[in-house]
Motif scaffolding. Structure first.
Motif, PDB file in Angstrom:
ATOM      1  N   GLY A 414       0.806  -1.213   0.000  1.00 12.02           N
ATOM      2  CA  GLY A 414       0.000   0.000   0.000  1.00 12.02           C
ATOM      3  C   GLY A 414       0.844   1.270   0.000  1.00 12.02           C
ATOM      4  N   TYR A 415       2.106   1.097   0.366  1.00 13.25           N
ATOM      5  CA  TYR A 415       2.978   2.274   0.481  1.00 13.25           C
ATOM      6  C   TYR A 415       3.734   2.553  -0.811  1.00 13.25           C
ATOM      7  N   ILE A 416       3.717   1.571  -1.699  1.00  8.82           N
ATOM      8  CA  ILE A 416       4.482   1.650  -2.945  1.00  8.82           C
ATOM      9  C   ILE A 416       3.579   2.277  -4.008  1.00  8.82           C
ATOM     10  N   GLU A 417       4.079   3.280  -4.711  1.00  6.30           N
ATOM     11  CA  GLU A 417       3.224   3.991  -5.663  1.00  6.30           C
ATOM     12  C   GLU A 417       2.698   3.069  -6.762  1.00  6.30           C
ATOM     13  N   GLU A 418       3.465   2.042  -7.072  1.00  9.35           N
ATOM     14  CA  GLU A 418       3.106   1.081  -8.119  1.00  9.35           C
ATOM     15  C   GLU A 418       1.670   0.547  -7.967  1.00  9.35           C
ATOM     16  N   TRP A 419       1.224   0.359  -6.748  1.00 10.23           N
ATOM     17  CA  TRP A 419      -0.097  -0.231  -6.536  1.00 10.23           C
ATOM     18  C   TRP A 419      -1.222   0.803  -6.580  1.00 10.23           C
ATOM     19  N   GLY A 420      -0.882   2.044  -6.514  1.00  9.42           N
ATOM     20  CA  GLY A 420      -1.905   3.082  -6.694  1.00  9.42           C
ATOM     21  C   GLY A 420      -2.733   3.423  -5.466  1.00  9.42           C
ATOM     22  N   MET A 421      -2.504   2.725  -4.350  1.00 13.41           N
ATOM     23  CA  MET A 421      -3.357   3.005  -3.184  1.00 13.41           C
ATOM     24  C   MET A 421      -2.933   4.288  -2.474  1.00 13.41           C
ATOM     25  N   SER A 422      -1.663   4.606  -2.567  1.00  8.90           N
ATOM     26  CA  SER A 422      -1.193   5.864  -1.986  1.00  8.90           C
ATOM     27  C   SER A 422      -1.865   7.053  -2.665  1.00  8.90           C
TER      28      SER A 422
ATOM     29  N   ILE B 189      23.144 -18.275  -1.304  1.00 11.67           N
ATOM     30  CA  ILE B 189      21.794 -17.728  -1.126  1.00 11.67           C
ATOM     31  C   ILE B 189      21.258 -17.251  -2.474  1.00 11.67           C
ATOM     32  N   THR B 190      20.058 -17.747  -2.810  1.00 12.54           N
ATOM     33  CA  THR B 190      19.464 -17.372  -4.089  1.00 12.54           C
ATOM     34  C   THR B 190      18.000 -17.000  -3.902  1.00 12.54           C
ATOM     35  N   GLY B 191      17.649 -15.824  -4.377  1.00  8.88           N
ATOM     36  CA  GLY B 191      16.255 -15.408  -4.271  1.00  8.88           C
ATOM     37  C   GLY B 191      16.148 -13.896  -4.332  1.00  8.88           C
ATOM     38  N   GLN B 192      14.909 -13.417  -4.266  1.00 12.85           N
ATOM     39  CA  GLN B 192      14.683 -11.971  -4.328  1.00 12.85           C
ATOM     40  C   GLN B 192      13.938 -11.503  -3.081  1.00 12.85           C
ATOM     41  N   LYS B 193      14.426 -10.431  -2.497  1.00 14.12           N
ATOM     42  CA  LYS B 193      13.772  -9.839  -1.333  1.00 14.12           C
ATOM     43  C   LYS B 193      13.303  -8.432  -1.705  1.00 14.12           C
ATOM     44  N   ILE B 194      12.165  -8.028  -1.171  1.00 18.80           N
ATOM     45  CA  ILE B 194      11.668  -6.681  -1.490  1.00 18.80           C
ATOM     46  C   ILE B 194      11.509  -5.849  -0.215  1.00 18.80           C
ATOM     47  N   PHE B 195      11.296  -4.540  -0.432  1.00 16.72           N
ATOM     48  CA  PHE B 195      11.087  -3.602   0.677  1.00 16.72           C
ATOM     49  C   PHE B 195      12.295  -3.571   1.614  1.00 16.72           C
ATOM     50  N   MET B 256       5.361   6.367  -1.138  1.00 12.79           N
ATOM     51  CA  MET B 256       4.600   7.538  -0.710  1.00 12.79           C
ATOM     52  C   MET B 256       5.478   8.524   0.065  1.00 12.79           C
ATOM     53  N   GLY B 257       6.422   7.999   0.813  1.00 16.80           N
ATOM     54  CA  GLY B 257       7.265   8.856   1.641  1.00 16.80           C
ATOM     55  C   GLY B 257       8.594   8.201   1.933  1.00 16.80           C
ATOM     56  N   ILE B 258       9.225   8.630   3.036  1.00 13.30           N
ATOM     57  CA  ILE B 258      10.601   8.250   3.398  1.00 13.30           C
ATOM     58  C   ILE B 258      11.468   8.096   2.145  1.00 13.30           C
ATOM     59  N   HIS B 259      11.412   9.123   1.294  1.00  6.28           N
ATOM     60  CA  HIS B 259      12.161   9.092   0.037  1.00  6.28           C
ATOM     61  C   HIS B 259      13.672   9.090   0.257  1.00  6.28           C
ATOM     62  N   GLY B 260      14.109   9.632   1.377  1.00  5.31           N
ATOM     63  CA  GLY B 260      15.540   9.705   1.644  1.00  5.31           C
ATOM     64  C   GLY B 260      16.148   8.358   1.980  1.00  5.31           C
ATOM     65  N   ASN B 261      15.279   7.376   2.266  1.00  4.86           N
ATOM     66  CA  ASN B 261      15.808   6.041   2.517  1.00  4.86           C
ATOM     67  C   ASN B 261      15.656   5.184   1.270  1.00  4.86           C
ATOM     68  N   ILE B 430       4.274   5.002   6.820  1.00  2.62           N
ATOM     69  CA  ILE B 430       4.956   3.706   6.722  1.00  2.62           C
ATOM     70  C   ILE B 430       4.962   2.952   8.050  1.00  2.62           C
ATOM     71  N   ALA B 431       4.983   3.724   9.140  1.00  2.00           N
ATOM     72  CA  ALA B 431       5.129   3.065  10.439  1.00  2.00           C
ATOM     73  C   ALA B 431       3.917   2.193  10.791  1.00  2.00           C
ATOM     74  N   MET B 432       2.759   2.479  10.164  1.00  2.00           N
ATOM     75  CA  MET B 432       1.582   1.628  10.375  1.00  2.00           C
ATOM     76  C   MET B 432       1.695   0.319   9.593  1.00  2.00           C
ATOM     77  N   LEU B 433       2.636   0.284   8.648  1.00  2.00           N
ATOM     78  CA  LEU B 433       2.714  -0.852   7.738  1.00  2.00           C
ATOM     79  C   LEU B 433       3.908  -1.768   8.000  1.00  2.00           C
TER      80      LEU B 433
END
Lengths: 593, 593
Positions: A414-422, B189-195, B256-261, B430-433
């Motif tokens: 929900g926080y990622i713009e890609e999904w459009g919910m923001s 280690i093989t795989g993809q992690k997000i966020f 949506m935010g915390i763009h600096g990270n 973001i802190a709610m998520l």
């Protein structure tokens, strides 16, 4: 990317089974038979979901650009605008003599909900045009009407409203933009306006700015404010466009949302303007259409909530995560969908019960506006004036909260713009701020509307609730328990709050104003409670009459029961806060915050 | 642009007059004399307001860039990071043997609040490093600790936590990232992690990724998940950096935010990893530091609310708009400042009473963590485990709402990025998520924590409230009425809700889970009520003892009274919702939403 499904079935239910519009005596309503409105709604719904909704994220991502003094809109906006024009949607409720279709506001509202839900930023270009045209219709001379309205109704020319300056928004008495009378009867307008939605763009041949300014030597404060028509291009007598007027875009604002709409700083450098309405009566002229404009803003709260909710439901059904606490529901899948989890459902029911209640509330408000205008009914006018700040303030506050809840269903996605919910939350946020920030709505409600005409309209509202309860109680125990009793209790809280204001607001108005936002929300809940009671009744009747779509009506009853059990009891909390008065609110010196 | 004033005086009040930390028996606490903590807080506050806060908007506007596989951070971040390192802030509560200062968590929390309030996105680079170091400290071999900790404590190397994959976040049992054992004891280690927050950047020589993955052939589901150390650059035996590991940034998320990270998609393509802790016990290892991490996230709710509130106060004092309803307060000015209006004050008091209550709550939680760890106190550990989801879920939900209220004070200017108020809401969202979406916190609270150890910790909480009331009642009528009675009533609501769950959750767990979010909020209010009662008492004592800063303590009492009168009564609404059970929540088929 989010999608949008037009809620045409639900709109039809509210129009015909709840508000029974075609049975109304309001002129023009007899034509609004279900088949007729259905055809309009289907067409508008198709445009919304197929043309406008797919451009919503595009508008957010691209935004508008200002180059060489000209604003260009995001990819696809021009083509979509052409389709809106083609369908004649702007003229839906405009007089036929200017190319409109003269339909009641209630149809405009139903259509507007879908437009706004599918693309808030885009629809504002048309919405502001409608607002400006309405002002010219109400206050223009015949020559002005003939010059501007046909083009505006067709959306060949668009419109704007210029109120705010950087140092004043709510308090327009401090305005600095000035108007100097010219020998030919026109005025030279000089000043800077900010936050001008749709201030410039590339989708229309001309833009008709309505600008508030002070005529030199006039009365001080808001009593010296007049309204002017300032076209981007001068219009010759034959209707052809003449030279460019001295109005220009200073800059585009960078905003939290509604990026697809050009929010401009507008510079008026001795621009030629024409008085609209009377000198020094500009505020009155601007506020003529306030009920409609604020109803339209309240609708944006509902629209955003519905669009976000629809996508949250899709995600909750698709996303597999965890198992139902009562045992796996899809044991063949790696996990159950989110929607099995009670807390996800609780959130979706909050959203659903708000959206459907708000829809009925908005359309009720629109029927009152029609009755007020078309039947010249002072009581309807008074009632809708009372309800207007509630519609605007409550529905945009709660509508925003609902977009946040919908976003939450997506977890981190929900926080990622890609999904459009923001975007839904960022866009919805503006509706709490513009057309009078919601605190100003609460002030209008408590400081002005409650006591208007000796409190007559508030009494009329209570009578409506009372007579609904009286007429419908005692026939069905479940309906009494689930709908009538909670509505009565909530209405009692509203009465107690009004009483508190009467008893304590006299000696100290701060006691009333410290509770104004709570009162607005309390009132909003009672209105939605009344709407749900009416919808519950309509559903019960349909089921008793052997309606074929049993699920639709039973779902209505369940959703209504949810609202009554889980949302309506908020009235008691608001009452408690109101009754705590102003003491702790006003106690601190400003320096001690 | 927003500014930030470090709340050092308020932090000192909570640490010493409310929680009386230097009187505590917890090892290390006796050293925490007021002068000592004041010096630390002043220094951290200076860094926050002078170095970090001015970069907050820069980070939002510029964001991070990914070029040629490398992430660069916004202008000024490197220099600021150097200053944070210089001050040794990451090692504040780390063991001395790895270069830390071994201070209690409560000091880390007080400092962390200011860091986070001044620049949420920036501080995450350091925060994640702290989290990863804590995991290595708890589960690493001596060789691992010696290899990584000195560099991480110094922030020469930073850290990350890699849990989420695109198809699973909460439900990590579905994880696909795999770990193949190698002959030398390492894993591929093989795989993809997000966020992945702080996944790559240009401020440190190396990045130590902690990655959850499944060792091939291990148990299914979460029982087969192990935790690995995967350095960006391999580390030679002598500590020098070796070759680049097979881990890379796939992309940066647009958020949506915390763009600096830099929130990264991380690709592990047969990267070399080293088991941290035991095979298949990765979840346990990852969750060791969950209480601290979630307390830190809850703190972000408070931090964002305070930063936004401070600026709303400044604006409300500066912006002239309208006149006080009781008569002009600044007749010589063109209008009165916003702060004269009761509804603006109501909003500011909501914010102020939340921020100060939340501050006391967070620091109380931190003292419990210290007592649990440093005194090996099982009761403190159980109590803080119970409170952790409340701290995380309630404070981030309400903290977000408060940023929205602060933004609202600005009217239309709150929507324009130029003023910076939008960033507070976008960052706070973001802190709610993350760290477990708040619905998961509510599930953890109601589904797991309430009944833990036979419900002993919940009983302990009620006993705390009860004994506070007993000890402090009957001495001062005003204190009884304003503080004790409301706290008792709220606590009774919490007891009734717990009772409802016990009686109805057994036969149908949905009855408990449908009320989980309401319960979390109800609990949060009672906690803040307890904090305000304690703060009220501390203020009363200070005044009785002839404290010189009478205004400070009287303001505390007024703010506490406000919370008790206007916020705490929300417990009754939450109870009503909880007691309405699961019927309407679970009634609809998924298809009928």
């Amino acid at each position: 990317m989010p999608t949008y499904t037009a809620p045409t079935k639900d709109l039809q239910f509210v129009l015909h089974e709840v508000h029974k519009i075609s049975e109304s005596a309001t002129p023009g309503y007899a034509d609004l038979e279900p088949d007729f409105t259905s055809a309009i709604l289907e067409e508008a719904g198709k445009l919304s979901s197929e043309v406008l909704a797919p451009l919503n994220a595009v508008g957010d991502k691209e935004g508008c650009r200002l180059e060489d003094g000209k604003v260009s809109t995001p990819t696809g906006f021009k083509e979509a605008f052409a389709k809106v024009k083609e369908g004649g949607w702007t003229g839906l409720d405009m007089p036929e003599q200017y190319g409109g279709q003269n339909m009641p506001a209630v149809i405009g509202s139903a259509v507007g909900e879908m437009f706004s839900a599918s693309n808030h930023a885009f629809v504002m270009y048309q919405g502001l045009t409608h607002g400006a045209a309405t002002a010219i219709l109400a206050h223009g001379t015949d020559a002005q009407k003939n010059m501007y309205l046909p083009k505006m109704v067709a959306c060949d020319w668009t419109g704007t409203m210029n109120l705010t300056e950087s140092h004043c928004g709510t308090d327009l008495g401090m305005m600095r933009t000035k108007a100097e009378p010219q020998a030919d009867g026109s005025f030279k307008i000089t000043g800077q306006k900010i936050f001008i939605s749709s201030g410039d763009h590339d989708m229309a041949d001309n833009i008709i700015h309505l600008v508030l300014a002070k005529i030199e030597g006039g009365p001080k404060g808001v009593k010296g404010v007049s309204l002017f028509i300032v076209p981007k291009f001068m219009v010759n007598e034959d209707g052809a466009l003449g030279e460019r007027n001295a109005v220009s875009v200073g800059s585009l604002e960078e905003k939290m949302g509604i990026h697809g709409n050009a929010t401009c700083v507008m510079n008026y450098d001795g621009a030629t303007g024409f008085l609209l309405g009377e000198e020094h009566k500009g505020m009155r002229a601007m506020f003529t259409m306030m009920n409609e404009a604020r109803l339209g803003t309240g609708m944006q709260g509902l629209s955003a909530a519905d669009a976000a909710y629809q996508n949250a439901v899709i995600y909750a059904n698709d996303r597999l995560q965890g198992r139902a606490v009562t045992g796996a529901q899809f044991p063949d899948k790696p996990a159950d969908p989110l929607i099995v989890h009670p807390d996800i459902r609780r959130s979706l029911m909050d959203q659903k019960s708000f959206v459907e209640g708000a829809r009925a509330f908005i359309l009720w408000g629109a029927t009152l506006i029609d009755t007020a205008h078309r039947s010249n009914d002072k009581d309807a006018d008074g009632l809708v004036s009372l309800l207007t700040p509630v519609i605007k303030g409550f529905l945009t506050d709660v509508g925003y909260d609902m977009t946040v809840k919908a976003q939450q269903v997506y977890g981190g996605h929900g926080y990622i713009e890609e999904w459009g919910m923001s975007q839904f939350t960022r866009d919805a946020r503006i509706a709490m701020l513009y057309e009078g920030a919601n605190g100003v709505q609460a002030l209008d409600l408590v400081g002005r509307k409650l006591a208007q005409d000796g409190g007559k309209h508030l009494m009329a509202f209570f009578d409506l609730v009372k007579s609904f309860c009286k007429e419908n109680a005692g026939q069905d125990d479940a309906f009494d328990t689930d709908f009538i009793e909670p509505l009565k209790a909530a209405s009692k809280d509203l009465q107690a709050a009004s009483m508190y204001f009467m008893q304590n607001g006299m000696k100290n108005p701060n006691n009333a104003l410290a509770g104004s936002t709570d009162f607005m929300h309390l009132f909003g809940h009672v209105c939605l409670g009344l709407m749900w009671a009416r919808m519950g009744k309509a559903a019960k009747i349909a089921l008793a009459n052997g309606a074929s779509d049993v699920t639709f009506y039973e779902t209505k009853l369940t959703t209504g029961r949810y609202y009554m059990a889980r949302q309506l009891p908020a009235t008691a909390l608001h009452l408690t806060r109101i009754q705590s008065g102003a003491d702790t609110v006003m106690a601190l010196d400003a320096a001690n915050f």
